[in-house]
Design a protein around this motif. Structure first.
Motif, PDB file in Angstrom:
ATOM      1  N   ARG A  21      30.589  53.175 116.020  1.00  0.00           N
ATOM      2  CA  ARG A  21      28.948  54.174 116.311  1.00  0.00           C
ATOM      3  C   ARG A  21      28.271  52.604 117.038  1.00  0.00           C
ATOM      4  NH1 ARG A  21      24.203  57.839 113.897  1.00  0.00           N
ATOM      5  NH2 ARG A  21      23.000  57.818 116.046  1.00  0.00           N
ATOM      6  N   TYR A  22      28.276  51.704 116.348  1.00  0.00           N
ATOM      7  CA  TYR A  22      27.259  51.188 117.010  1.00  0.00           C
ATOM      8  C   TYR A  22      28.087  49.168 117.314  1.00  0.00           C
ATOM      9  CZ  TYR A  22      23.594  53.976 115.046  1.00  0.00           C
ATOM     10  OH  TYR A  22      22.702  54.896 114.820  1.00  0.00           O
ATOM     11  N   LEU A  23      28.711  49.345 116.358  1.00  0.00           N
ATOM     12  CA  LEU A  23      29.558  47.575 116.820  1.00  0.00           C
ATOM     13  C   LEU A  23      30.521  48.156 117.101  1.00  0.00           C
ATOM     14  CD1 LEU A  23      28.355  46.332 113.916  1.00  0.00           C
ATOM     15  CD2 LEU A  23      27.200  45.887 116.013  1.00  0.00           C
ATOM     16  N   LYS A  24      31.365  48.717 118.494  1.00  0.00           N
ATOM     17  CA  LYS A  24      32.426  49.537 118.629  1.00  0.00           C
ATOM     18  C   LYS A  24      33.526  48.184 118.738  1.00  0.00           C
ATOM     19  CE  LYS A  24      31.750  53.634 120.910  1.00  0.00           C
ATOM     20  NZ  LYS A  24      31.567  54.432 121.869  1.00  0.00           N
ATOM     21  N   CYS A  73      19.967  44.711 113.475  1.00  0.00           N
ATOM     22  CA  CYS A  73      19.856  45.964 111.791  1.00  0.00           C
ATOM     23  C   CYS A  73      19.372  47.390 112.415  1.00  0.00           C
ATOM     24  CB  CYS A  73      18.971  45.271 110.119  1.00  0.00           C
ATOM     25  SG  CYS A  73      20.710  44.121 109.646  1.00  0.00           S
ATOM     26  N   CYS A  74      18.185  46.528 112.719  1.00  0.00           N
ATOM     27  CA  CYS A  74      17.140  47.666 113.177  1.00  0.00           C
ATOM     28  C   CYS A  74      17.545  48.619 114.429  1.00  0.00           C
ATOM     29  CB  CYS A  74      15.431  47.455 113.496  1.00  0.00           C
ATOM     30  SG  CYS A  74      14.257  45.877 112.265  1.00  0.00           S
ATOM     31  N   HIS A  75      18.784  47.949 114.890  1.00  0.00           N
ATOM     32  CA  HIS A  75      18.936  48.697 116.228  1.00  0.00           C
ATOM     33  C   HIS A  75      20.117  49.834 115.698  1.00  0.00           C
ATOM     34  CE1 HIS A  75      20.960  50.142 119.358  1.00  0.00           C
ATOM     35  NE2 HIS A  75      22.556  49.939 119.629  1.00  0.00           N
ATOM     36  N   MET A  76      20.655  49.404 114.606  1.00  0.00           N
ATOM     37  CA  MET A  76      21.864  50.571 113.746  1.00  0.00           C
ATOM     38  C   MET A  76      20.721  51.471 112.557  1.00  0.00           C
ATOM     39  SD  MET A  76      24.929  48.459 112.994  1.00  0.00           S
ATOM     40  CE  MET A  76      24.478  46.705 111.917  1.00  0.00           C
ATOM     41  N   GLN A  77      19.884  50.768 112.055  1.00  0.00           N
ATOM     42  CA  GLN A  77      18.980  51.662 110.965  1.00  0.00           C
ATOM     43  C   GLN A  77      17.609  51.335 111.703  1.00  0.00           C
ATOM     44  OE1 GLN A  77      20.354  54.233 108.509  1.00  0.00           O
ATOM     45  NE2 GLN A  77      17.956  54.832 108.869  1.00  0.00           N
TER      46      GLN A  77
END
Length: 164
Positions: free
Chosen positions: A57-60, A139-143
């Motif tokens: 989802r976040y780090l393809k 980290c804040c972008h993903m969560q």
């Protein structure tokens, strides 16, 4: 005042609030109200699938993950909740690398948002090796509530330690 090893580095005001919850035997009630359910991601396969879904989802475009598992050898006492390892091996002039994430087995019994915070943290190391500004931004972008979840996990671990 009890020593609170998981909360070192927090302000004296925060520590005083936590100490009040502890002395009034309300820490568990507060934490269970906030997080009523424990996750059901028990097996290494389930953890791998969970982690890969977040990665996709976040780090393809990041490096592939070769292994994700719970590890009994990771001790929370040393402030490690998970480990990301990058292993490079030279085979006949070609370098092969592997990325592994190991999560403390103690985190099999925590609420899902707290597990997700640790997984996000370890995934962020695929792009940022150091704990720098870019790392925490990722980290804040993903969560979005990453820092609150980190604090809450530290509270949860404090609660468990006090009950042992």
């Amino acid at each position: 005042m009890n020593t609170l090893p998981y909360l070192q580095g927090y302000s004296s005001e925060i520590l005083a609030q936590v100490q009040t919850l502890i002395s009034e035997n309300r820490l568990r009630a507060v934490m269970e109200k906030r997080y009523p359910d424990i996750h059901d991601i028990r097996s290494d396969k389930a953890l791998y699938d969970y982690t890969i879904a977040l990665k996709n989802r976040y780090l393809k475009k990041s490096s592939p993950l070769n292994k994700v598992l719970y590890d009994d050898k990771i001790t929370l006492k040393k402030q490690a909740l998970g480990l990301h390892s990058y292993i490079a091996k030279n085979h006949g002039g070609k370098t092969k690398s592997k990325n592994e994430i190991r999560i403390s087995s103690k985190l099999r019994q925590v609420p899902e948002p707290l597990l997700r915070m640790v997984v996000v943290h370890e995934l962020a190391h695929l792009k940022e090796k150091d704990h720098n500004k870019a790392f925490y931004q990722l980290c804040c972008h993903m969560q979005g509530d990453y820092h609150q979840l980190e604090f809450d996990l530290r509270l949860w671990l404090t609660m468990l330690e006090l009950e042992d």
